[in-house]
Design a protein around this motif. Structure first.
Motif, mmCIF file in Angstrom:
data_model
loop_
_atom_site.group_PDB
_atom_site.id
_atom_site.type_symbol
_atom_site.label_atom_id
_atom_site.label_comp_id
_atom_site.label_asym_id
_atom_site.label_seq_id
_atom_site.Cartn_x
_atom_site.Cartn_y
_atom_site.Cartn_z
ATOM 1 N N VAL A 195 7.982 8.426 0.988
ATOM 2 C CA VAL A 195 8.177 7.877 -0.358
ATOM 3 C C VAL A 195 9.372 8.553 -1.020
ATOM 4 O O VAL A 195 10.212 7.902 -1.644
ATOM 5 C CB VAL A 195 6.903 8.052 -1.209
ATOM 6 N N ASP A 196 9.472 9.879 -0.872
ATOM 7 C CA ASP A 196 10.621 10.599 -1.425
ATOM 8 C C ASP A 196 11.929 10.081 -0.832
ATOM 9 O O ASP A 196 12.923 9.888 -1.534
ATOM 10 C CB ASP A 196 10.487 12.104 -1.149
ATOM 11 N N LEU B 294 6.085 10.903 -8.214
ATOM 12 C CA LEU B 294 6.562 9.744 -7.478
ATOM 13 C C LEU B 294 6.473 8.479 -8.333
ATOM 14 O O LEU B 294 7.325 7.588 -8.239
ATOM 15 C CB LEU B 294 5.757 9.575 -6.193
ATOM 16 N N LEU B 295 5.446 8.404 -9.168
ATOM 17 C CA LEU B 295 5.340 7.268 -10.080
ATOM 18 C C LEU B 295 6.586 7.163 -10.963
ATOM 19 O O LEU B 295 7.109 6.078 -11.200
ATOM 20 C CB LEU B 295 4.107 7.434 -10.972
ATOM 21 N N ASP B 296 7.069 8.306 -11.416
ATOM 22 C CA ASP B 296 8.199 8.319 -12.331
ATOM 23 C C ASP B 296 9.464 7.782 -11.683
ATOM 24 O O ASP B 296 10.371 7.314 -12.364
ATOM 25 C CB ASP B 296 8.434 9.750 -12.817
ATOM 26 N N ARG B 297 9.527 7.818 -10.351
ATOM 27 C CA ARG B 297 10.745 7.376 -9.667
ATOM 28 C C ARG B 297 10.851 5.858 -9.577
ATOM 29 O O ARG B 297 11.927 5.335 -9.298
ATOM 30 C CB ARG B 297 10.802 8.001 -8.270
ATOM 31 N N ALA C 64 17.753 5.466 -5.413
ATOM 32 C CA ALA C 64 18.461 6.018 -6.571
ATOM 33 C C ALA C 64 19.928 6.295 -6.263
ATOM 34 O O ALA C 64 20.805 6.059 -7.095
ATOM 35 C CB ALA C 64 17.777 7.300 -7.038
ATOM 36 N N MET C 65 20.207 6.806 -5.057
ATOM 37 C CA MET C 65 21.572 7.198 -4.694
ATOM 38 C C MET C 65 22.381 6.051 -4.096
ATOM 39 O O MET C 65 23.607 6.083 -4.082
ATOM 40 C CB MET C 65 21.540 8.363 -3.702
ATOM 41 N N GLU D 186 0.833 -1.201 0.000
ATOM 42 C CA GLU D 186 0.000 0.000 0.000
ATOM 43 C C GLU D 186 0.868 1.251 0.000
ATOM 44 O O GLU D 186 0.691 2.174 0.794
ATOM 45 C CB GLU D 186 -0.950 0.000 1.201
ATOM 46 N N VAL D 187 1.823 1.301 -0.926
ATOM 47 C CA VAL D 187 2.761 2.423 -0.983
ATOM 48 C C VAL D 187 2.041 3.730 -1.265
ATOM 49 O O VAL D 187 2.521 4.808 -0.890
ATOM 50 C CB VAL D 187 3.842 2.148 -2.058
ATOM 51 N N ASN D 188 0.872 3.677 -1.891
ATOM 52 C CA ASN D 188 0.120 4.896 -2.161
ATOM 53 C C ASN D 188 -0.435 5.529 -0.896
ATOM 54 O O ASN D 188 -0.841 6.698 -0.906
ATOM 55 C CB ASN D 188 -1.019 4.615 -3.143
ATOM 56 N N LEU D 189 -0.482 4.780 0.206
ATOM 57 C CA LEU D 189 -0.969 5.326 1.474
ATOM 58 C C LEU D 189 0.175 5.850 2.334
ATOM 59 O O LEU D 189 -0.070 6.412 3.400
ATOM 60 C CB LEU D 189 -1.736 4.245 2.245
ATOM 61 N N LEU D 190 1.407 5.670 1.891
ATOM 62 C CA LEU D 190 2.564 6.139 2.633
ATOM 63 C C LEU D 190 2.690 7.655 2.453
ATOM 64 O O LEU D 190 2.385 8.197 1.390
ATOM 65 C CB LEU D 190 3.831 5.454 2.107
#
Length: 673
Positions: free
Chosen positions: A159-160, A203-206, A167-168, A150-154
């Motif tokens: 999320v960032d 956030l989707l793009d990440r 990424a890093m 349920e990452v959309n509820l985070l």
């Protein structure tokens, strides 16, 4: 939370085998490719509940090769190449090491930031001058899998944080001038149900890849799913043993692909095809090109090839591009297979010899070159809506109901709830939160939020002599701790109460109403609000959409909203009051904002006006916006009168757009600051 073993009647079960999951080839492939090359950027799995998303993700951990780690290192340093900045280091050459299985770390939706990135002990830092860092979930997931259900509820900031670390390859914690950094390389996997709300496009793009899953409609496949699940629950060990050889073979193939990955070549022709495909789909930025290239290389290694081919690029584009095409939150993710084939073909070098009318010997198009179903113009996002100008004519010519589509959305005015709340973090109304600007200090009895360094020192300093402190440093006790009181923004419950009666039924007016409400829905999406939709027409009101964070569902219900009949204003207000009362019990911290869309008329039932005024009394104290939809030269001013009864702000429909009231918006912002 490291791993989570399923249970059945209190008995721990072995994880469900990866190869025992029925169907879902795209999800299976995306997870495997991310395991082969973590640089792909992880996987976002979108799908309805009960589709084995979590089951397959948890089973993946058992397929990954084990990792060698330094003995006693809480950050899983590789003994062959330890992190020079490891907080438990530095690690010398030949340090004792051991091998352990790859980890699957699960991040709960309600986890605090300190639990995710780690925490620093301020008391020890002040009194002893040492950095006492307790690693978080990012450290535990290093060189393994990090799974967020349920990452959309985070919360967006978490999320960032996760995506930045992924990424890093590093996680950094900074508290009051003390900084700690450690390696955090992991495969990030998120699952979500779109009905519960979407991730923002940024956030989707990440996420590197995305997969849409749904339950099969094939009865035979559904029977097999149930058969395997019942067999697993009846004898978990025996069931797992039956698929052990298949899982082991798949694990060996993943390990072989990992070894082959560094030697896979990506020729210029393949790069040109990737660029052509990404340009064709008009994706933003260059991340799509990079992710597609990495995925194509991983797929080539998975297929045992030493060089990327068109087939690898085709598969990579299908997984890496769908979620990057969205331009607004109401766009459905997806790509046109026909457009993908055309882009791949356009990037091919010109054939030698005379041109043909079509490709010769090239890759077949969708359905072996057959026409696309429901085909429209090439490159379109979908079939045009039925009817003229987005309108759907009524199914029965004698029916008074009709449905009118909305126009293009605009940037709406910002409406805020009065006062200061303490609700869920968002971007609408003022609230006391754990982030934002510091406006004060809380006593130690509160112990909420981050410690305030200066206030803590001030509280401890007068007592140093009495505590026998004579040297450098401070003796800090729990009673000295002070915590920052911060003011930020919260998300609210935005309840739309929309008049769908015959007085609103004129096409031009209803189109304008839907456009304004859709624009406010877009604003609610960006501000992380919960939304609900009440409509009233004929003789009754209806809760068209219970409060949810899925503004997409609200937009869909609004788009199909029919109009016609009398105006039961009282019933609409009573239903809105009931919904707010129930929601106050269910989610008490989220303050409501009621948006009443009406021309103010009340024509249904006896004493309609008197009942509407009485119903308005039930909404006293609720921040309300009355969006006045009355048009024409002769106006009755009923909506303005209703706003007076509600103690609400009266906003004509034409002034909902931010551009139309720039001065008022600046004044409102000044008052809210």
């Amino acid at each position: 939370m490291i791993g989570r073993t399923p249970t059945h009647e209190g008995v721990l079960l072995k994880p469900y085998p990866f190869t025992a999951v029925v169907g879902m080839p795209d999800l299976r492939l995306a997870l495997v490719l991310s395991s082969i090359s973590p640089a792909v950027g992880g996987v976002l799995v979108r799908g309805e509940k009960g589709t084995a998303k979590s089951t397959m993700v948890r089973a993946l951990a058992g397929l990954l090769p084990g990792v060698d780690v330094v003995d006693g290192c809480r950050f899983s340093c590789d003994p062959a190449s330890p992190d020079p900045a490891c907080p438990d280091g530095p690690h010398a050459e030949g340090v004792p090491a051991h091998r352990r299985p790859a980890r699957l770390v699960e991040l709960p939706v309600g986890a605090a930031e300190d639990r995710v990135v780690g925490s620093l002990n301020l008391e020890k830092a002040l009194s002893e001058g040492v950095t006492d860092y307790q690693p978080g979930l990012l450290a535990a997931a290093h060189r393994g899998l990090l799974y967020v259900d349920e990452v959309n509820l985070l919360h967006d900031h978490l999320v960032d944080t996760l995506l930045d670390a992924a990424a890093m390859g590093r996680a950094t914690v900074e508290r009051e001038g003390v900084s700690v950094s450690h390696a955090a390389r992991f495969v990030l996997i998120g699952t979500m149900n779109p009905e519960e709300g979407e991730l923002r496009p940024q956030l989707l793009d990440r996420f590197g890849l995305t997969v849409e899953v749904s339950s099969s409609r094939d009865p035979e496949q559904r029977v097999e799913v149930v058969r395997r699940r019942l067999a697993y629950e009846a004898d978990p060990d025996g069931f797992a043993e039956g698929y052990a050889s298949a899982d082991a073979a798949l694990a060996a193939e993943i390990e072989a692909a990992q070894r082959l990955l560094p030697s896979v070549k990506l020729p210029d022709e393949a790069l040109r095809q990737i660029a052509e495909v990404c340009a064709s789909f008009e994706v933003d930025g260059m991340r799509a090109d990079i992710v597609t290239a990495r995925t194509a290389v991983a797929h080539a290694a998975w297929a045992g090839r030493s060089e990327v081919t068109t087939e690898d690029i085709r598969v990579a584009a299908r997984l890496a591009l769908p979620h990057r095409r969205r331009r607004n939150p109401f766009d459905a993710p997806g790509i046109s297979e026909e457009q993908l084939e055309q882009a791949l073909e356009d990037a091919q070098p010109p054939p030698e010899g005379p041109d043909d009318d079509g490709p010769s010997g090239g890759s077949p198009g969708p359905d072996d070159g057959g026409p696309m179903p429901d085909g429209g113009p090439s490159g379109s996002d979908g079939a045009p809506p039925p009817g003229d100008n987005g309108e759907t004519p009524p199914g029965n010519g004698s029916s008074p109901q009709k449905t009118v589509g909305a126009g293009d959305t605009f940037r709406a005015r910002v409406f805020r709830v009065k006062g200061t709340g303490e609700g869920e973090r968002g971007r609408r109304s003022r609230a006391i939160t754990d982030t934002g600007r510091t406006i004060g200090v809380q006593p130690p009895s509160v112990r909420d939020g981050r410690p305030h360094l200066v206030a803590t020192i001030r509280a401890a300093a007068p007592h140093q002599q009495a505590r026998g402190r004579s040297g450098a440093g401070l003796e800090v006790r729990s009673a000295d701790l002070r915590f920052a009181l911060r003011e930020g923004r919260e998300g609210n419950l935005v309840l739309f109460c929309v008049d769908a009666s015959g007085s609103m039924g004129a096409r031009a007016r209803m189109r304008e109403v839907k456009t304004a409400v859709l624009s406010l829905l877009l604003d609610a999406y960006q501000r992380r609000d919960k939304v609900g939709l009440v409509t009233f027409r004929g003789a009754e009101a209806e809760l068209a959409l219970p409060p949810t964070i899925s503004v997409e569902a609200a937009a869909a219900r609004l788009d199909g909203l029919p109009t016609g009949g009398r105006t039961p204003l009282a019933e609409g207000l009573l239903e809105a009051a009931r919904v707010l009362r129930v929601e106050a019990i269910r989610d008490p911290r989220r303050r409501p904002l009621l948006v009443l869309v009406t021309d103010g008329r009340a024509t249904s039932g006896s004493d309609a006006v008197a009942r509407a005024k009485a119903a308005a009394g039930l909404l006293t104290g609720v921040t309300t916006i009355v969006m006045d939809c009355e048009t024409g030269r002769m106006r009755l001013g009923l909506a303005a009168e209703l706003a007076g009864h509600l103690g609400a702000e009266h906003v004509p429909l034409s002034e909902v757009a931010a551009e139309s009231l720039a001065t008022a918006v600046r004044e409102r912002t000044g008052r809210a600051a």
